[in-house]
Structures are given as C-alpha cells and as structure tokens.
Design a protein around this motif. Structure first.
Motif, PDB file in Angstrom:
ATOM      1  N   ASP A 194       5.329   0.983  -1.379  1.00  0.00           N
ATOM      2  CA  ASP A 194       5.335  -0.483  -1.385  1.00  0.00           C
ATOM      3  C   ASP A 194       4.494  -1.074  -2.507  1.00  0.00           C
ATOM      4  OD1 ASP A 194       7.040  -0.667   0.753  1.00  0.00           O
ATOM      5  OD2 ASP A 194       5.441  -0.816   2.244  1.00  0.00           O
ATOM      6  N   ASN A 195       3.757  -0.231  -3.226  1.00  0.00           N
ATOM      7  CA  ASN A 195       2.963  -0.676  -4.380  1.00  0.00           C
ATOM      8  C   ASN A 195       1.949  -1.758  -3.991  1.00  0.00           C
ATOM      9  OD1 ASN A 195       2.328  -0.520  -7.178  1.00  0.00           O
ATOM     10  ND2 ASN A 195       3.584  -2.312  -7.615  1.00  0.00           N
ATOM     11  N   GLU A 196       1.470  -1.700  -2.767  1.00  0.00           N
ATOM     12  CA  GLU A 196       0.544  -2.721  -2.282  1.00  0.00           C
ATOM     13  C   GLU A 196      -0.777  -2.713  -3.041  1.00  0.00           C
ATOM     14  OE1 GLU A 196       0.132  -2.192   1.897  1.00  0.00           O
ATOM     15  OE2 GLU A 196       2.166  -2.895   2.365  1.00  0.00           O
ATOM     16  N   ASP A 197      -1.190  -1.554  -3.512  1.00  0.00           N
ATOM     17  CA  ASP A 197      -2.449  -1.462  -4.249  1.00  0.00           C
ATOM     18  C   ASP A 197      -2.245  -1.595  -5.757  1.00  0.00           C
ATOM     19  OD1 ASP A 197      -1.140   0.893  -4.668  1.00  0.00           O
ATOM     20  OD2 ASP A 197      -2.804   2.211  -4.105  1.00  0.00           O
ATOM     21  N   GLY A 198      -1.020  -1.919  -6.189  1.00  0.00           N
ATOM     22  CA  GLY A 198      -0.751  -2.095  -7.613  1.00  0.00           C
ATOM     23  C   GLY A 198      -0.791  -0.809  -8.403  1.00  0.00           C
ATOM     24  N   PRO A 249      17.036  -4.981  -6.641  1.00  0.00           N
ATOM     25  CA  PRO A 249      16.847  -5.156  -5.196  1.00  0.00           C
ATOM     26  C   PRO A 249      16.110  -3.966  -4.585  1.00  0.00           C
ATOM     27  CG  PRO A 249      19.076  -5.755  -5.834  1.00  0.00           C
ATOM     28  CD  PRO A 249      18.442  -5.138  -7.051  1.00  0.00           C
ATOM     29  N   GLY A 250      15.110  -4.256  -3.775  1.00  0.00           N
ATOM     30  CA  GLY A 250      14.352  -3.204  -3.110  1.00  0.00           C
ATOM     31  C   GLY A 250      13.233  -2.609  -3.943  1.00  0.00           C
ATOM     32  N   GLN A 251      13.173  -2.925  -5.226  1.00  0.00           N
ATOM     33  CA  GLN A 251      12.142  -2.367  -6.105  1.00  0.00           C
ATOM     34  C   GLN A 251      10.808  -3.058  -5.835  1.00  0.00           C
ATOM     35  OE1 GLN A 251      13.408  -2.157 -10.204  1.00  0.00           O
ATOM     36  NE2 GLN A 251      11.319  -2.117 -10.955  1.00  0.00           N
ATOM     37  N   LYS A 252       9.731  -2.296  -5.762  1.00  0.00           N
ATOM     38  CA  LYS A 252       8.425  -2.837  -5.407  1.00  0.00           C
ATOM     39  C   LYS A 252       7.472  -2.946  -6.588  1.00  0.00           C
ATOM     40  CE  LYS A 252       9.682  -3.100  -1.123  1.00  0.00           C
ATOM     41  NZ  LYS A 252       9.999  -4.412  -0.521  1.00  0.00           N
ATOM     42  N   GLY A 297       9.983  16.204 -11.063  1.00  0.00           N
ATOM     43  CA  GLY A 297       9.458  14.857 -10.941  1.00  0.00           C
ATOM     44  C   GLY A 297      10.147  14.032  -9.869  1.00  0.00           C
ATOM     45  N   GLU A 298       9.585  12.832  -9.651  1.00  0.00           N
ATOM     46  CA  GLU A 298      10.121  11.896  -8.677  1.00  0.00           C
ATOM     47  C   GLU A 298      10.230  10.519  -9.301  1.00  0.00           C
ATOM     48  OE1 GLU A 298       8.915  12.705  -4.252  1.00  0.00           O
ATOM     49  OE2 GLU A 298       7.099  12.661  -5.473  1.00  0.00           O
ATOM     50  N   ARG A 299      11.044   9.681  -8.710  1.00  0.00           N
ATOM     51  CA  ARG A 299      11.127   8.305  -9.154  1.00  0.00           C
ATOM     52  C   ARG A 299       9.825   7.591  -8.817  1.00  0.00           C
ATOM     53  NH1 ARG A 299      17.141   7.229  -6.588  1.00  0.00           N
ATOM     54  NH2 ARG A 299      18.335   8.242  -8.261  1.00  0.00           N
ATOM     55  N   LEU A 300       9.450   6.664  -9.680  1.00  0.00           N
ATOM     56  CA  LEU A 300       8.212   5.918  -9.462  1.00  0.00           C
ATOM     57  C   LEU A 300       8.259   5.152  -8.147  1.00  0.00           C
ATOM     58  CD1 LEU A 300       5.500   5.406 -10.822  1.00  0.00           C
ATOM     59  CD2 LEU A 300       6.519   3.439 -11.985  1.00  0.00           C
ATOM     60  N   SER A 301       9.443   4.721  -7.745  1.00  0.00           N
ATOM     61  CA  SER A 301       9.580   3.995  -6.481  1.00  0.00           C
ATOM     62  C   SER A 301       9.141   4.852  -5.298  1.00  0.00           C
ATOM     63  CB  SER A 301      11.031   3.548  -6.289  1.00  0.00           C
ATOM     64  OG  SER A 301      11.910   4.660  -6.349  1.00  0.00           O
ATOM     65  N   MET A 302       9.383   6.158  -5.370  1.00  0.00           N
ATOM     66  CA  MET A 302       8.956   7.061  -4.297  1.00  0.00           C
ATOM     67  C   MET A 302       7.460   7.310  -4.357  1.00  0.00           C
ATOM     68  SD  MET A 302      11.678   7.704  -2.594  1.00  0.00           S
ATOM     69  CE  MET A 302      11.108   9.083  -1.595  1.00  0.00           C
ATOM     70  N   GLU A 358       2.031  -9.507 -14.891  1.00  0.00           N
ATOM     71  CA  GLU A 358       1.086  -8.533 -15.449  1.00  0.00           C
ATOM     72  C   GLU A 358       1.773  -7.198 -15.716  1.00  0.00           C
ATOM     73  OE1 GLU A 358      -3.358  -6.656 -14.552  1.00  0.00           O
ATOM     74  OE2 GLU A 358      -2.272  -7.703 -12.960  1.00  0.00           O
ATOM     75  N   GLU A 359       2.629  -6.773 -14.804  1.00  0.00           N
ATOM     76  CA  GLU A 359       3.345  -5.510 -14.999  1.00  0.00           C
ATOM     77  C   GLU A 359       4.309  -5.605 -16.179  1.00  0.00           C
ATOM     78  OE1 GLU A 359       3.870  -3.507 -10.650  1.00  0.00           O
ATOM     79  OE2 GLU A 359       4.600  -5.569 -10.873  1.00  0.00           O
ATOM     80  N   VAL A 360       5.008  -6.726 -16.278  1.00  0.00           N
ATOM     81  CA  VAL A 360       5.928  -6.917 -17.405  1.00  0.00           C
ATOM     82  C   VAL A 360       5.179  -6.881 -18.724  1.00  0.00           C
ATOM     83  CG1 VAL A 360       7.489  -8.566 -18.522  1.00  0.00           C
ATOM     84  CG2 VAL A 360       7.639  -8.186 -16.050  1.00  0.00           C
ATOM     85  N   GLU A 361       4.041  -7.583 -18.777  1.00  0.00           N
ATOM     86  CA  GLU A 361       3.248  -7.619 -20.012  1.00  0.00           C
ATOM     87  C   GLU A 361       2.708  -6.244 -20.361  1.00  0.00           C
ATOM     88  OE1 GLU A 361       2.923  -9.779 -22.227  1.00  0.00           O
ATOM     89  OE2 GLU A 361       3.798 -11.544 -21.270  1.00  0.00           O
TER      90      GLU A 361
END
Length: 281
Positions: free
Chosen positions: A107-111, A217-220, A98-103, A226-229
């Motif tokens: 940039d998570n531009e599309d959510g 820091p640096g997390q996208k 597996g990989e980290r979700l950050s990878m 909405e993500e927290v909820e």
C-alpha cells in the motif's frame, strides 16, 4: 513471482514447434493479452525457467520483441532462448529475477516507493539513449489528443484550452512503448529486469515518459507530485525531456482512462489531477 492457475482457454504450449527449448512443466499462467506461460524446461543442456509467449491477437508483434531483445546486451534484459521460425507465432525468454514494485511496497503507506523513483526514471532515460535497428513505435489510440467530443462526453470541457495546442514535434528516441510498473522488476532495491518489448520502436520520447508516470488503477505509488518529480530527477541524470510536454501527455492518458475505467476512487484521482493540471505551466 507467483502466477495463477489456468484462467482461460489457451493453446497447448507443448505443441509448439520449438527448436532450442524443450518444455517440461507449466508453472503458471500470467495474465496477458497473448497466451503467456511460465514454464520449466531444458535449454543448451541445462534446466531453465522461461516465459513462452504465443500470439493470440492480430496486433501481436513477437518478431519485433525478438529483434529488440537480440540487440539489448545487459543482464536486466531477458535473453531470447527460442522463437517460432514461421511468422514468429511464439517466443521463449529466460526468466529474470525480481518482483514488481507494487508487490514490494504494498500500500506504500510509508512512502517506501519514493526512494526507488530516481532509479526508475534513470532506467528509462538510459533505454531512450539506445541506438538499435528498429522500426517506429507501435501506434495506439491514446497517442492522439482527445477530441472536443471526447471532452464533452467525459465532462472535461474545462480542458479545452489546455489541449488547444499540442506540443511541437518532440524528440524522437528509442521507446519501450509500455514502460510501467508491471514491466519492471526489482530485487534488493534495484531494477533487475525490464520486460515486454513487443511495442518498442522509435517514437515520441516525452510520451514514453508520460506513459511511465501516469497512475494506473490500483497502483499505490506515483500518486504524489514528489514521486513524479523524483522520477523526472532520475531521468535527467541520463537524459533530457520537455516537462511541459510530459505533463500534456499524462493528461492525455488520464482522459483516455476515464473513458474505460469505472473504479470511482481512480476516477476521482484522475479528475482531481486534471483539475490541477489545467493551471500548470
């Protein structure tokens, strides 16, 4: 996952007193507080890829991690292949895919990360439901509410009233102690591994949730409400929490990080979040 070349002086991983694992090659040097090596080697007659972790600092508690992992019986938890018999100076765990979700989301531009948040939260709730033989969760300085002096120093006195009353004694649960994106791997849109149980033990459930939710820091991702909820909705599938306490502890974490992080973009995000939270109830 790819890891960098050697970036600092370390111990020699081939000089350790292994019992079950026979190292043959260093494949990478992950950034970590301890000396960590991604290695190829032999274990029980087969070739494996493993992580060798060697205590570098006095606060390291590899014995705790070995104890916890030896009790967790599921494919998402790394298997212990070997460890130092005297003082638990080192441990060897089999690599999980597996990989980290950050990878994965970049940039998570599309959510794209939003669709992962429920499973992310539910995984932590299921971990909190574990009943293991373990001691208290490791104590860390940011587990305590900020002092008036700290708030003044960081120009956060508008939070005086918010921090005046800390949450009452919260629910005690088995806590990971460091559950965040760098310690969770994903494969094919599902969690494939939960790593690093060195700080795990019984402690404040709601702080453990807050530690998973506040932005690094640096997390996208986990930048939006909405993500927290969605994360909390996933958590509630397998457990319950005190959301007001979670928000309180998230604020506590942001105050701490404002004292150590100099990145202006991150500092602006944290201050804006804290400005909003003072009105939250």
């Amino acid at each position: 996952m790819a890891y960098p070349e050697k970036w600092r002086e370390t111990c020699d991983p081939f000089a350790l007193a292994y019992h079950e694992f026979r190292p043959t090659e260093v494949l990478g040097y992950p950034h970590a507080g301890n000396d960590v090596f991604r290695m190829r080697g032999e274990w029980e007659g087969r070739e494996v890829t493993a992580y060798v972790k060697v205590a570098r600092q006095e606060s390291a508690n590899l014995a705790n991690e070995v104890n916890i992992l030896s009790q967790l019986d599921a494919p998402i938890f790394p298997r212990v292949l070997d460890c130092g018999r005297e003082g638990f100076r080192f441990s060897v765990t089999e690599e999980r895919p597996g990989e980290r979700l950050s990878m994965i989301v970049g940039d998570n531009e599309d959510g794209a990360a939003l669709s992962c948040m429920e499973e992310y939260g539910e995984a932590l709730a299921r971990l909190h439901a574990q009943t293991l033989k373990a001691g208290p969760r490791a104590e860390r300085r940011f587990h305590h509410r900020p002092t008036r002096e700290t708030l003044e120093e960081r120009k956060l006195t508008f939070l005086d009233e918010f921090f005046a009353d800390s949450p009452k004694n919260g629910e005690t649960a088995f806590c990971h102690g460091d559950f965040h994106y760098a310690n969770v791997l994903w494969k094919e849109h599902h969690i494939s591994a939960i790593l690093d149980f060195e700080l795990a033990g019984y402690g404040n459930r709601d702080f453990d949730i807050a530690w998973a939710l506040f932005l690094r820091p640096g997390q996208k991702f986990l930048r939006t409400e909405e993500e927290v909820e969605r994360f909390l909705a996933g958590y509630r599938k397998a457990g319950s929490c005190d959301e007001s306490a979670v928000r309180y502890y998230m604020a506590q974490c942001y105050v701490h990080f404002l004292g150590v992080i100099r990145d202006e973009e991150y500092r602006e995000f944290a201050r804006n979040w804290l400005e909003k939270i003072k009105h939250w109830n």
